[in-house]
Each structure stands twice: as C-alpha cells, then as structure tokens.
Write a protein that holds these residues in place. Sequence first.
Motif, mmCIF file in Angstrom:
data_model
loop_
_atom_site.group_PDB
_atom_site.id
_atom_site.type_symbol
_atom_site.label_atom_id
_atom_site.label_comp_id
_atom_site.label_asym_id
_atom_site.label_seq_id
_atom_site.Cartn_x
_atom_site.Cartn_y
_atom_site.Cartn_z
ATOM 1 N N GLU A 83 -22.127 66.969 -36.505
ATOM 2 C CA GLU A 83 -22.683 68.346 -36.435
ATOM 3 C C GLU A 83 -24.299 68.590 -36.175
ATOM 4 N N GLU A 84 -25.111 67.522 -36.732
ATOM 5 C CA GLU A 84 -26.465 67.536 -36.125
ATOM 6 C C GLU A 84 -26.678 67.419 -34.778
ATOM 7 N N ASN A 85 -25.864 66.225 -34.177
ATOM 8 C CA ASN A 85 -25.978 65.900 -32.567
ATOM 9 C C ASN A 85 -25.644 67.117 -31.899
ATOM 10 N N GLU A 86 -24.452 67.968 -32.236
ATOM 11 C CA GLU A 86 -23.930 68.804 -31.580
ATOM 12 C C GLU A 86 -25.007 70.012 -31.549
ATOM 13 N N PHE A 87 -25.878 70.195 -32.786
ATOM 14 C CA PHE A 87 -26.683 71.264 -32.776
ATOM 15 C C PHE A 87 -27.739 70.919 -31.695
ATOM 16 N N CYS A 88 -28.431 69.968 -31.997
ATOM 17 C CA CYS A 88 -29.431 69.422 -30.967
ATOM 18 C C CYS A 88 -29.119 69.631 -29.446
ATOM 19 N N THR A 89 -27.953 69.213 -29.075
ATOM 20 C CA THR A 89 -27.403 69.204 -27.808
ATOM 21 C C THR A 89 -27.259 70.779 -27.306
ATOM 22 N N ALA A 90 -26.718 71.648 -28.409
ATOM 23 C CA ALA A 90 -26.589 73.122 -28.083
ATOM 24 C C ALA A 90 -27.959 73.861 -27.927
ATOM 25 N N SER A 91 -29.013 73.103 -28.583
ATOM 26 C CA SER A 91 -30.053 73.948 -28.735
ATOM 27 C C SER A 91 -31.172 73.296 -27.514
ATOM 28 N N ALA A 92 -30.803 72.475 -26.702
ATOM 29 C CA ALA A 92 -31.859 72.180 -25.654
ATOM 30 C C ALA A 92 -32.123 73.079 -24.732
ATOM 31 N N GLY A 93 -31.072 73.943 -24.369
ATOM 32 C CA GLY A 93 -31.368 75.168 -23.430
ATOM 33 C C GLY A 93 -32.119 75.956 -23.964
ATOM 34 N N GLN A 94 -32.151 76.447 -25.265
ATOM 35 C CA GLN A 94 -32.987 77.484 -25.717
ATOM 36 C C GLN A 94 -34.335 77.039 -25.780
ATOM 37 N N VAL A 95 -34.504 75.621 -26.137
ATOM 38 C CA VAL A 95 -35.989 75.110 -26.171
ATOM 39 C C VAL A 95 -36.358 75.009 -24.947
ATOM 40 N N GLU A 96 -35.730 74.978 -23.778
ATOM 41 C CA GLU A 96 -36.260 74.721 -22.382
ATOM 42 C C GLU A 96 -36.653 76.175 -21.706
ATOM 43 N N GLN A 97 -36.049 77.169 -22.326
ATOM 44 C CA GLN A 97 -36.191 78.503 -22.070
ATOM 45 C C GLN A 97 -37.643 79.043 -22.594
ATOM 46 N N MET A 98 -37.937 78.394 -23.889
ATOM 47 C CA MET A 98 -39.022 78.863 -24.538
ATOM 48 C C MET A 98 -40.438 78.142 -23.824
ATOM 49 N N LEU A 99 -40.012 76.962 -23.182
ATOM 50 C CA LEU A 99 -41.098 76.239 -22.251
ATOM 51 C C LEU A 99 -41.613 77.136 -21.257
ATOM 52 N N THR A 100 -40.366 77.916 -20.733
ATOM 53 C CA THR A 100 -40.603 78.402 -19.459
ATOM 54 C C THR A 100 -41.207 79.735 -19.780
ATOM 55 N N GLU A 101 -41.062 80.476 -20.874
ATOM 56 C CA GLU A 101 -41.697 81.608 -21.263
ATOM 57 C C GLU A 101 -43.086 81.387 -21.389
ATOM 58 N N LEU A 102 -43.487 80.254 -22.195
ATOM 59 C CA LEU A 102 -44.817 79.993 -22.359
ATOM 60 C C LEU A 102 -45.511 79.736 -20.807
ATOM 61 N N ASP A 103 -44.917 78.878 -20.040
ATOM 62 C CA ASP A 103 -45.566 78.783 -18.768
ATOM 63 C C ASP A 103 -45.693 80.074 -18.043
ATOM 64 N N VAL A 104 -44.725 81.049 -18.067
ATOM 65 C CA VAL A 104 -45.108 82.361 -17.321
ATOM 66 C C VAL A 104 -46.089 83.052 -17.955
ATOM 67 N N ALA A 105 -46.391 83.088 -19.320
ATOM 68 C CA ALA A 105 -47.545 83.686 -19.947
ATOM 69 C C ALA A 105 -48.836 83.059 -19.424
ATOM 70 N N LEU A 106 -48.730 81.882 -19.521
ATOM 71 C CA LEU A 106 -50.110 81.139 -19.193
ATOM 72 C C LEU A 106 -50.325 81.366 -18.030
ATOM 73 N N ALA A 107 -49.515 81.476 -16.737
ATOM 74 C CA ALA A 107 -49.721 82.009 -15.352
ATOM 75 C C ALA A 107 -50.408 83.276 -15.342
ATOM 76 N N ALA A 108 -50.197 84.419 -16.306
ATOM 77 C CA ALA A 108 -50.560 85.544 -16.411
ATOM 78 C C ALA A 108 -51.819 85.640 -17.040
ATOM 79 N N SER A 109 -52.128 84.651 -17.631
ATOM 80 C CA SER A 109 -53.527 84.599 -18.679
ATOM 81 C C SER A 109 -54.587 85.021 -17.586
ATOM 82 N N PRO A 110 -55.822 85.682 -18.476
ATOM 83 C CA PRO A 110 -57.030 85.845 -17.770
ATOM 84 C C PRO A 110 -57.854 84.738 -17.735
ATOM 85 N N CYS A 111 -57.349 83.490 -18.289
ATOM 86 C CA CYS A 111 -58.093 82.142 -18.353
ATOM 87 C C CYS A 111 -57.179 81.275 -17.693
#
Length: 570
Positions: free
Chosen positions: A124-152
């Motif tokens: 069950e734990e292995n399946e949870f982690c496998t299924a969650s990887a896509g969501q985690v990568e979407q989080m990373l992409t969202e962060l990169d997009v926000a940083l790209a738009a940052s005034p800094c």
Amino acid sequence: MKKSHLRLLSLLLAAALLISCVPLRASALSFLEWLFSGGKDISSDSSTKDPELVRFSDMTYTRPDLDEMQSLLDEAVSRAAKKNASAILNAVYAFYDAYDWFYTNSALADIHYSADLSDDYWAEENEFCTASAGQVEQMLTELDVALAASPCRSKLEKLFFGEGFFDSYDTGSDWAPDEQLMNLLNREAELTSQYYTQSSKTNSLFGSIFPPYKAMAQTLVDLIQVRNALAAYLGYNSYEAYANDYLYARDYTPEQVAAYLEEVQEQLTPLYLEAGFGASDYRDYDESDTFEYVRKAAQAMGGTVLDAFELMEAAELYDIAKSSSKYNSSFELYLPSYQVPFIFINPDGSAFDQLTFAHEFGHFCNDYALGGSYVGVDVSEIFSQAMEYLSLCYVPADESLVATKMVDSLCTYVEQACYARFEQEMYRIEEAELSVQALADLYADTAAAYGLADYGYFDSMDFVTITHFYTNPMYVSSYVFSNDAAMQIYQLELENAGAGLECYLSNLTNPEGYFLAFLDSAGLKSPFIDGRVEEAAQIFRQILGIDGTSSGSGAPVFGQIIAQEADTAA
C-alpha cells in the motif's frame, strides 16, 4: 504540443523511474544538491559536508505528507511575489528538502515492498508513493513558474539557480498539464501498478516461477496502446523516437540501433547457439560467499571502490539474502536525503549471485562517487557491467567464473538484442491488429531469429517475464551498448594490468551523461563503428574456444568449455 508539457512529462517520467522496481537502475541526485551545483559534478567540492552516517536499519519510513508539501509550496509561491530574495530562497530550501524526503521515503517503501511482496502494508505504501509522484512534480513546476514571475527573478538566478534558468518558464500558465495528458500518464501508472500486482501472484513448482502469462500479456497490450497514444499526442511519429528523446536523451538514432541489432543477430547468434547455454557454474553459493567475493574485489581495487564498499558495509546498505517472498530481481537506488545508495538482490544460490552483486555494486560506486548519479542509463550501465568484468581480474583466479561471465556476456549481447528488436516491433503493430496473440507470434519469430527458440523450454509468451517492457520501455538496448563499452574496459585490463581499473576509477566522477559523448571523453570506442561487433565476436571465440559453426544442438558442457579455454591459453 507545447515544449512546456514535454518538460513536465520528462520530470514525471524521471520520478517514475526513480521509484519503479526494476532490475537495474540509474539513480536521481539530491535535487537541492544538484541545483546548488548548477547541474555540475559536485563530488570534488571540498565545501560539501559529508552527511551523518545512518544505518539502513535506523532509517524510518514515514508516508509523505502531501498536505504539508502543499503548504510549503504555498508559502514559497507567496514569498516569490515579494521583493525579498533571501526570504524566497529560505522557503525554496524548505520545499526542496521536503521534495528530497518524498523520494527518500518512496525509495524506502520500494525497498521494503521488494523485500516482501506479500506484505500488504508495504504494498500500500509503495503504491501511494508511486501514485503521488505526478502530484509532487506538478508542485515543483508550479514553484518554478512562480519564481520565474518573481520581481527577484534576476537576483534568484544570480544567487542560486544560474543565469537563464527561468527562460523556458515565461509561457506562464502553459506549464499546467492538460487533462488529456494527465489521463494518459495516470493510465500508464495504473497499468504498471497492475503489472506488479500480477507478477507478485506467482506459483512455485519445483523451484520455478510461473507468472499469470495471459493476464500480464494483456497488460502489456494495454500499455503499448497508451504509450503509442502518448507519443502521438506529443507529436512523435513513433514511441521509440519519443522514448529515445525524453526518457533517455540518447545521442544516437533508432536507425543506428536497428542496424546494430541486425549485426548482432548475424555475427553473434551462431556463437550463442554453440555456447549460450553450455557453460555454467553449478556449485552452491551462499550469502557470505557472494559478499566476500565483492569484498575481495573492492580491497584489491582500492581507492573510491574500497571507500564505497566500506560505506556500504558500515551502514548496512544492502540486502542480498535469499527469500521466496522477495521481488525476483536486483537493483540499486539512491536515498537522496541520506545521500547514500542501496543494493537489493534476490540470489539464486549460484555463481551468478557474485556477478549480480558486483554489477549492482558498480552502480553503487558510481552513485557514491558522484553523490547520486544523474547520467543516462546507457552510461550508468557501463559502471555496473565493467565492475563484473574487473572483479574477474582482481579476485583470485576462478576459471569457472570467468567462463560463466563470458557466456553471460554473450547471452547479454544476443538475448538483450532480441528483446530490443521485439520491443521495437511491438510498438509498430497496427492498433487493430494488436493483441496477446500478435505479441506471442512476434516474439516467437524474433526469438527464432536470435536463437532463443532453439531450446526446449522456450515459450512464445516468455516476454511477460521481461520487467523492463512494463516499467522501463525501450531500456533493454542499453544493456547491449553498455556491455560493449564495459568489455572494452575489460580488454584494457587484460592487455595491460591496471589500465582498465584506471579507466574505471577516473571516470566514476565523469559527469558526461550522453552515451557516445561519454565514450569519446573516456577514450572508448563507439559500438556503432564498423567492425566492432566482429571484434567482440573474436573475443568470445578466443576465450570460449568456439567458432560459431555449430547448429546449436551440440552446445558444449561446462567442463568442455574450461578445457577449451585452457587449450587456447596454452
């Protein structure tokens, strides 16, 4: 399809490869550590502190908290909109640390589940982690997009990310994956998980494993359909072209692969028919024999290899015990938060266990030297297969193991070439014709061309036992090409004692990830040059004392091959 979607897809697939249970793996580097390095080799950076040694038995798994990761992401995105670069980076560091812990826990779940496929908790734990990887990568992409738009943005690139890092994120919302793409990715993940469930439900009879062939074959049919749809959706004319480009970033073409596989069929299959199953060391070996073999090799080689072995032993970073409930394969993976690799094998009690352990230890050395290897699979397999060859030179002479390895090497060339050809063709079957029977017919024809069908226990459904078809598509050809490079290192060692080892050690920290570019930087030949397959064939003829004229019915027994080898050496 927009380029942004392709980059997101490559991240998702990289994540899937990290936590998938495959025989041989290239590992992911600590994300935070990699970014600090600007994507460069950091192994020689004296300012990098060694992590505290933690034994594997003391590593505690915790199911990743995606809500907490989302909170860390929200905080980083919020800070990105403000003009405080220091505060932004602190929030980014916190998210990256959680990102590393996600993949560390995913790896731990993978290891524990592989150790006991009957354990429902780890399944069950292995399946949870496998299924969650896509969501985690979407989080990373969202962060990169926000940083790209940052005034800094400019300051962040100067302080941390590197100049131009955010240029490809200027499309903003285009980075959001659309529903059709995510549906295809999720369906592929579901089918891969289905395969693991099917492969764990096996029956044992006289020590042999018989998977549910038809169900597993249908799963492969479904995967082919989904993957072909994915490649077409992303604008590729074939799944192979997509895989070579975005799964493995290969610097050679499908046409080169096809020509090479044909040359292997023509020149090495006759040798395979004569000796492919003729030599084997049938003595019994236990866990201590296997461990001591690699210990002796590491002590004799010294340097980084010995350092890696001592870490592996001290931190208990291996599982080489035999168990009927274990995943019936071997792999090495990296635990980014602990900055250490781990080796897993399920031994069969034969001489091959020593070679298998040496193989995975080669991956371990590469990960240890680079602080987590991020090279391509073709390159990573050079280090694993070369360790097998070099171990033959640095452990007290055992002629039977040398013959065993050389026959195994010949089998690698021919069998993996056969699998690679079959895999090429199975993705080319017209959708209306694609079926379990179509795959069985194709496999029977391909196996016959490469000599695999010449043995009594051949079954046209045997392709379901090849894990990579399900978990790492278009991977198997890497074994053939990397084996060729590894054999060159072995040749160097045989011709001039110490030369092969020097080549191996000096390239453990070679950051070049592309296969042909790596070979060039290491002074090794491309397998695609004219005459290279014939050169390999000549090595097999000399060491194994065969000429490839046999029809296959008179394959020599092990003792005969040893005698032939001795006569040749004399």
